[in-house]
Design an enzyme around this catalytic site. Structure first.
Site, short mmCIF file in Angstrom:
data_model
loop_
_atom_site.label_atom_id
_atom_site.label_comp_id
_atom_site.label_asym_id
_atom_site.label_seq_id
_atom_site.Cartn_x
_atom_site.Cartn_y
_atom_site.Cartn_z
N VAL A 44 0.82 -1.21 0.00
CA VAL A 44 0.00 0.00 0.00
C VAL A 44 0.86 1.27 0.00
O VAL A 44 0.64 2.19 -0.79
CB VAL A 44 -0.98 0.02 1.20
CG1 VAL A 44 -1.79 1.30 1.20
CG2 VAL A 44 -1.90 -1.20 1.14
N ARG A 80 13.71 -1.16 5.53
CA ARG A 80 14.44 -1.77 4.41
C ARG A 80 15.07 -0.69 3.53
O ARG A 80 14.71 0.48 3.60
CB ARG A 80 13.48 -2.62 3.57
CG ARG A 80 12.92 -3.82 4.33
CD ARG A 80 11.73 -4.42 3.62
NE ARG A 80 10.61 -3.48 3.59
CZ ARG A 80 9.45 -3.74 3.00
NH1 ARG A 80 9.26 -4.88 2.36
NH2 ARG A 80 8.46 -2.85 3.01
N GLU A 107 -10.38 5.95 5.56
CA GLU A 107 -11.20 5.46 4.44
C GLU A 107 -10.63 4.17 3.86
O GLU A 107 -11.37 3.26 3.47
CB GLU A 107 -11.26 6.56 3.36
CG GLU A 107 -12.13 6.26 2.16
CD GLU A 107 -13.62 6.15 2.52
OE1 GLU A 107 -14.08 5.00 2.64
OE2 GLU A 107 -14.29 7.17 2.65
N GLY A 142 -11.11 -0.94 0.73
CA GLY A 142 -10.09 -0.48 -0.23
C GLY A 142 -10.48 0.79 -0.95
O GLY A 142 -10.64 1.86 -0.34
N ASP A 180 -10.68 -10.65 9.19
CA ASP A 180 -10.47 -9.42 8.43
C ASP A 180 -11.81 -8.67 8.26
O ASP A 180 -11.90 -7.47 8.54
CB ASP A 180 -9.87 -9.77 7.07
CG ASP A 180 -9.76 -8.57 6.15
OD1 ASP A 180 -8.84 -7.76 6.36
OD2 ASP A 180 -10.60 -8.43 5.23
N LYS A 195 -13.40 -4.90 9.90
CA LYS A 195 -14.02 -3.85 9.09
C LYS A 195 -15.44 -3.54 9.57
O LYS A 195 -15.83 -2.37 9.62
CB LYS A 195 -14.00 -4.26 7.62
CG LYS A 195 -12.58 -4.32 7.06
CD LYS A 195 -12.54 -5.04 5.73
CE LYS A 195 -11.14 -5.09 5.15
NZ LYS A 195 -11.07 -6.03 3.98
N GLY A 238 -5.75 -4.33 -2.65
CA GLY A 238 -4.84 -4.15 -3.77
C GLY A 238 -4.07 -2.84 -3.63
O GLY A 238 -4.52 -1.91 -2.96
#
Lengths: 397, 397
Positions: free
Chosen positions: A13, A45, A125, A130, A197, A201, A299
């Site tokens: 993300v 990283r 949001e 998503g 999950d 939500k 995604g």
């Protein structure tokens, strides 16, 4: 002077936020009404090949102590160190937009109170659905309504698996394997498959709509790992499709009933056509009747889109947005137990069962039917025992 | 001190605003963060039996000159006197929320510029898609995207008629009669049936998304009055349903192509399941991929819900919202002609036609098929002549 942003985390993300921001920078600035730039990207990283390598830091204090940074995107995931970082940013008056549903579901009340105290914003949001506009429509566009129910498909992984099972008669394990291969499911798929999950939500939605923090542990949550292909097939013949429905409903008692579980969705419902990895949220209110929002629930770029939408809002309105607020809750005694859930039910009973039922569907696997009357969850369990039911699933009303 | 509101017009929508406001006043004030009350209702008619009769006035100046009134709902409809009233309110710094699509489609640029100049807001969520959050999601939640297309069903009356025709094989005239009986269509149904209503709405969306005022007269608009039942039936057999699609697309040339016309919608599209009076808007962008919003596009309380959502926003943020802005356009030369529209096409050709086609459907009314290749509108017209087509309709891609 341009607004300076920081992005915490450069995973899927976080890197999507940076990519989408620079792709559409001109348009984003026009929408925000101000010039904007990303000054820092926080990640432990190294990304030496990134075109933005000079923006990377491993030291959160660089961001916290830079007064130029007024808006922060948190895309690290998990409770810690995300919680500490977000809270510190808010205490410095920096608005935060997060995609981290675990953080909001567990600590939303605290972070919202902090944002209010320091007159900045904690936006989330991206934590539900998503790309789909849900949080802002709920507290802004639908502010004139008494919202009585929100229900929908909030997990793309399970929806993809169920679509494959329903449409292609694929066994659960094969469908899960395919989802993993396509990157829709994690190596350890537990959080998706078992409904955790979706539970986080619906907790966020419940807290926002009904004004008090609802914790995941208060919510009945059932996944799809023990669904039988024969029940999905029977449901289809009877005019339904099986979906994992996360929902919250205001009961006549004044309590609310949030739950996550597989349900039968009628082909007459707009939710019926929500397939593959797509998510959808159906809102019921006294003004709107029913409104649905639909789109990609996960995604890289879809989630980044929601984070950037929030950032644009932070930049437009730097004072605290009061409509997006809920109280802490010492206990969740305003949450009704799932035994009070009322709906029609799907049953599959053994073929030797002597029960006569209308509109039933008989196969080698038993007789499948949907009750014409509503039963409470407890009544359904009792009836299932009585009928020696091989499966029983509620119907989404 | 509480925020004082005025409602212009006490017809269907205006009376809905008053009703919904007082029904949910406590919640609305909580969302807005301020106490609120309606001080005036403007209407030339008398409403002696209204519980709010003391709030009625026939004199607009009462509202305009009352400095206490800071937010106004315009629900009168039509261009005048609505335009003059709204502009005067904005010039006094009073924010206006309107449900008047004609006003926004014709005069939106002027009113937005006025609102900007006087640092207040001109909101119009209720002008497109009734209850459905569209305007705010487009410019706020999706601000991170390059939006390339918006398409959907923006007129409930025609969608109701087409649903009746498709599902119940009802003739157009019968379906229209039923719609009128149920209050879904006006006595003079021209604006709905011929696509003018949907045209105004796609003008508003086009202007908002692409930043320049698009006038209704620049938009190709075709209604449903000459659709044949046999084409709807044939489309269904071929896996499509016929819907009036209002759409706008950004072309490679940089121009935009808005249009309103009946199109075939594939059963794989989420739009396929949008039936009866429901509306839906599908947005395509580079971050989100596709997002859809769905709900009731008209009616007293659904439209009132959108007006009140806007008012709550005006009260929360009294400075001008920059993201919801477009420029005036002296001419509409950035609008491409419909001849550039590219899509697959449905044709119905006479049975004596010697054209061999795959996946066609033959009845007494002719041979129906959908082209596998895309054709421009002009190419389709030429092909229709060539084939002596009895009907030709584009496919929504």
């Amino acid at each position: 002077m341009s607004v300076k942003l920081a992005v915490l985390g450069h995973g899927v993300v976080g890197s999507g936020v940076v990519e989408l921001f620079y792709k559409n920078k001109k348009n984003i600035e026009k929408r925000a009404g101000k010039e904007m730039d990303i000054k820092y990207i926080l990640d432990l990283r190294d990304f030496p090949d990134s075109p933005y390598s000079e923006k990377f830091t491993k030291n959160f204090d660089d961001i916290l102590n830079d007064e130029e940074v007024t808006a922060v995107a948190e895309c690290m995931g998990g409770i810690e160190p995300a919680f500490t970082f977000v809270k510190s940013c808010l205490e410095k008056g920096k608005s935060v937009s997060t995609s981290n549903k675990e953080l909001v579901a567990e600590k939303g009340d605290i972070l919202l109170a902090t944002a209010k105290k320091y007159n900045c914003n904690f936006f989330f949001e991206a934590s539900v659905g998503g790309a789909i506009p849900i949080i802002r429509p709920l507290h802004k566009c639908l502010a004139g309504n008494d919202i009585t129910e929100v229900s929908g498909i909030l997990n793309g992984t399970t929806n993809f698996i169920l679509t494959k099972m329903c449409r292609e008669n694929m066994e659960f394990s094969k469908a899960l394997e395919l989802a993993q291969k396509l990157g829709y499911a994690e190596k350890d798929p537990t959080a998706d498959i078992e409904g955790h999950d979706a539970c986080r939500k619906i907790c966020i939605i419940s807290s926002l709509v009904f004004g008090k923090h609802v914790y995941p542990k208060s919510v009945y949550t059932k996944g799809i790992s023990d669904l039988q292909l024969c029940d999905l097939e029977a449901a289809e013949v009877l005019g339904y499709s099986v979906k994992v429905i996360a929902s919250v409903r205001k009961l006549d008692s004044g309590k609310i009933l949030p739950a996550v579980m597989p349900m039968l969705v009628s082909e007459d419902s707009i939710i019926y056509g929500v397939n593959n990895v797509f998510n959808a949220v159906l809102v019921t209110g006294d003004g709107i009747d029913k409104v649905m929002m639909y789109g990609r629930g996960a995604g890289k770029l879809p989630t980044a889109s929601a984070v950037i939408g929030d950032i644009v809002n932070s930049v437009q309105h730097d004072n605290n947005v009061v409509s997006q607020m809920w109280e802490s809750a010492e206990n969740n005694d305003f949450v009704a137990p799932v035994s009070e859930l009322e709906s029609r039910w799907y049953f599959r009973v053994p073929i030797y069962c002597d029960k006569v039922v209308d509109e039933s569907y008989t196969t080698d696997n038993g007789i499948s039917f949907v009750t014409s009357k509503k039963l409470s969850f407890s009544e359904a369990v009792k009836k299932a025992e009585e009928l020696k039911a091989l499966a029983y699933i509620p119907v989404m009303e």
